[in-house]
Motif scaffolding. Structure first.
Motif, short mmCIF file in Angstrom:
data_model
loop_
_atom_site.label_atom_id
_atom_site.label_comp_id
_atom_site.label_asym_id
_atom_site.label_seq_id
_atom_site.Cartn_x
_atom_site.Cartn_y
_atom_site.Cartn_z
N GLU A 349 -6.97 4.39 -4.30
CA GLU A 349 -5.59 3.98 -4.04
C GLU A 349 -4.74 5.17 -3.59
O GLU A 349 -3.95 5.06 -2.64
CB GLU A 349 -5.00 3.35 -5.30
CG GLU A 349 -3.58 2.81 -5.09
CD GLU A 349 -3.04 2.14 -6.33
OE1 GLU A 349 -1.81 1.88 -6.37
OE2 GLU A 349 -3.82 1.88 -7.27
N ASN A 350 -4.91 6.31 -4.27
CA ASN A 350 -4.14 7.50 -3.89
C ASN A 350 -4.50 7.97 -2.49
O ASN A 350 -3.63 8.38 -1.71
CB ASN A 350 -4.40 8.63 -4.89
CG ASN A 350 -3.71 8.40 -6.22
OD1 ASN A 350 -2.86 7.52 -6.34
ND2 ASN A 350 -4.07 9.17 -7.22
N LYS A 351 -5.78 7.92 -2.16
CA LYS A 351 -6.20 8.34 -0.81
C LYS A 351 -5.62 7.43 0.26
O LYS A 351 -5.25 7.87 1.34
CB LYS A 351 -7.72 8.36 -0.72
CG LYS A 351 -8.36 9.55 -1.43
CD LYS A 351 -9.87 9.55 -1.25
CE LYS A 351 -10.48 10.79 -1.91
NZ LYS A 351 -11.96 10.82 -1.74
N SER A 352 -5.51 6.14 -0.07
CA SER A 352 -4.95 5.20 0.91
C SER A 352 -3.47 5.47 1.15
O SER A 352 -2.92 5.13 2.20
CB SER A 352 -5.14 3.76 0.42
OG SER A 352 -4.34 3.49 -0.72
N ARG A 353 -2.84 6.13 0.16
CA ARG A 353 -1.43 6.49 0.28
C ARG A 353 -1.25 7.91 0.79
O ARG A 353 -0.12 8.42 0.84
CB ARG A 353 -0.74 6.34 -1.07
CG ARG A 353 -0.69 4.91 -1.60
CD ARG A 353 -0.07 4.88 -2.98
NE ARG A 353 0.03 3.53 -3.51
CZ ARG A 353 0.47 3.23 -4.73
NH1 ARG A 353 0.83 4.22 -5.55
NH2 ARG A 353 0.53 1.98 -5.13
N GLY A 354 -2.38 8.57 1.07
CA GLY A 354 -2.29 9.94 1.55
C GLY A 354 -2.08 10.95 0.46
O GLY A 354 -1.67 12.09 0.70
#
Length: 359
Positions: A349-354
């Motif tokens: 999830e964090n990676k999808s938000r950068g």
């Protein structure tokens, strides 16, 4: 990450704790593997030692291959990995035995090839224990014969250690092209053979940094050998999961305090007959397979973070040891496995938000 465990065939994994409430009996091993299968474990590794290296050479232990065959018949989906040491075995007979157990298990049997290190045990059981590099040369021939018999209608082999003439093996194993061959080793000779002839790589317990460097090196060797990537990269680890860090550290201190040397009969041979990359101390050896080095010791949150770190280092199978095994495997499955999934979801999830997530 896949989760496996070492089958409790020695009465425990702790050299400094006399009674671990996990008897070295088939009935206890059956209870553990059937329970672990329900709890979501993927693999069990059955070590092959004819003497008890953990509790002392005068103590009971189970034989690996007869135990593997028996457990194959009473389980449904878990992978059963049995260790084999070429210094004690005829490769053609071993190929036949493996094919038979693969049929009993309906394609769940795999082999961990171990070149051997315990000279005293070999003397007692008639093993052809030679110098280190020669043991690995024997292992290479052993593997080539296994593969040849499993894959060819008629197989012949003329080597330094083995001669096979027009041998036929039927039925072939269920798995194609053959059961997975695991191996581990830290010497230059061992790495050469593993990277060129085996399918999966296993290591003793290491820190995250040590594991990452070792795995990177073996991946490079594998590529240079012109082989496909390893199917699995596994690591041994001893786990102590507790509600608080203080409780976990108290247990760690208890199990690593050396009280007597009855379980250390193989220590000198292990450290002198193997070519190890990292020197180990008596305290490291107090837990089997350098299991405390991965630091899976603490709260479920801490252990889950360590597991994610090992995933990022390239480990995709944990081969766990714990004590007492039945209770601790259940605790790990209920408290740690879900926590790893939660952390992984957070990372994605964090990676999808950068955003970055630091273990």
């Amino acid at each position: 990450m896949k989760y496996g465990f070492w089958l409790p065939i020695f009465g425990g994994w702790l050299r400094n704790v006399e009674e671990e409430n996990m008897p070295p009996t088939y009935e206890y091993a059956k209870t553990v593997i059937q329970s672990a299968e329900k709890w979501g474990y993927d693999t069990t590794l059955i070590a092959e030692l004819y003497l008890n290296d953990i509790k002392g050479t005068d103590k009971d232990s189970l034989e690996a291959w007869s135990t593997a065959a028996a457990l194959a018949a009473v389980t449904e989906k878990i992978e059963i990995m049995a260790a084999v040491r070429p210094v004690f075995h005829n490769p053609a007979v071993t190929a036949k035995m493996a094919a038979t157990i693969d049929h009993i298990s309906k394609g769940r049997f795999t082999v961990n090839v171990v070149s051997g290190w315990w000279a005293e045990e070999a003397k007692q059981y008639g093993g052809d224990f030679t110098e280190h590099d020669e043991r690995y040369e024997r292992t290479a021939e052993f593997i080539e014969i296994l593969k040849g018999l499993w894959s060819e209608d008629t197989f012949s082999y003329q080597g330094k250690f083995y001669q096979i003439e027009q041998a036929k093996l039927s039925p072939k194993p269920v798995q194609r092209p053959h059961p997975i061959l695991y191996a581990g080793g830290e010497s230059e000779k061992g790495k050469q053979i593993i990277s060129s002839l085996c399918d999966a790589y296993v290591i003793h317990g290491h820190t995250v940094g040590e594991a990452k460097a070792k795995i990177s090196d073996m991946k490079s060797r594998r590529k240079e050998a012109g082989r496909e990537p390893f199917k699995t990269i596994g690591m041994a680890a001893y786990v102590i999961c507790r509600d608080t860090e203080e409780e976990a550290q108290e247990e760690l201190k208890r199990i690593t305090t050396v009280n007597n040397l009855s379980g250390y009969a193989g220590f000198k041979d292990f450290t002198s007959k193997s070519k190890l990359e990292h020197q180990i101390q008596l305290q490291d050896y107090s837990v089997s397979n350098r299991g405390i080095r991965p630091n899976l010791v603490g709260t479920p949150e801490h252990i889950a973070n360590q597991i994610i770190a090992f995933e990022e280092a390239g480990v995709n199978l944990l081969l766990l040891q714990c004590s007492p095994q039945l209770e601790e495997l259940e605790r790990f499955s209920k408290q740690v496995m879900p926590k790893v999934e939660e952390l992984r979801s957070t990372i994605i999830e964090n990676k999808s938000r950068g955003q970055e997530y630091h273990v």
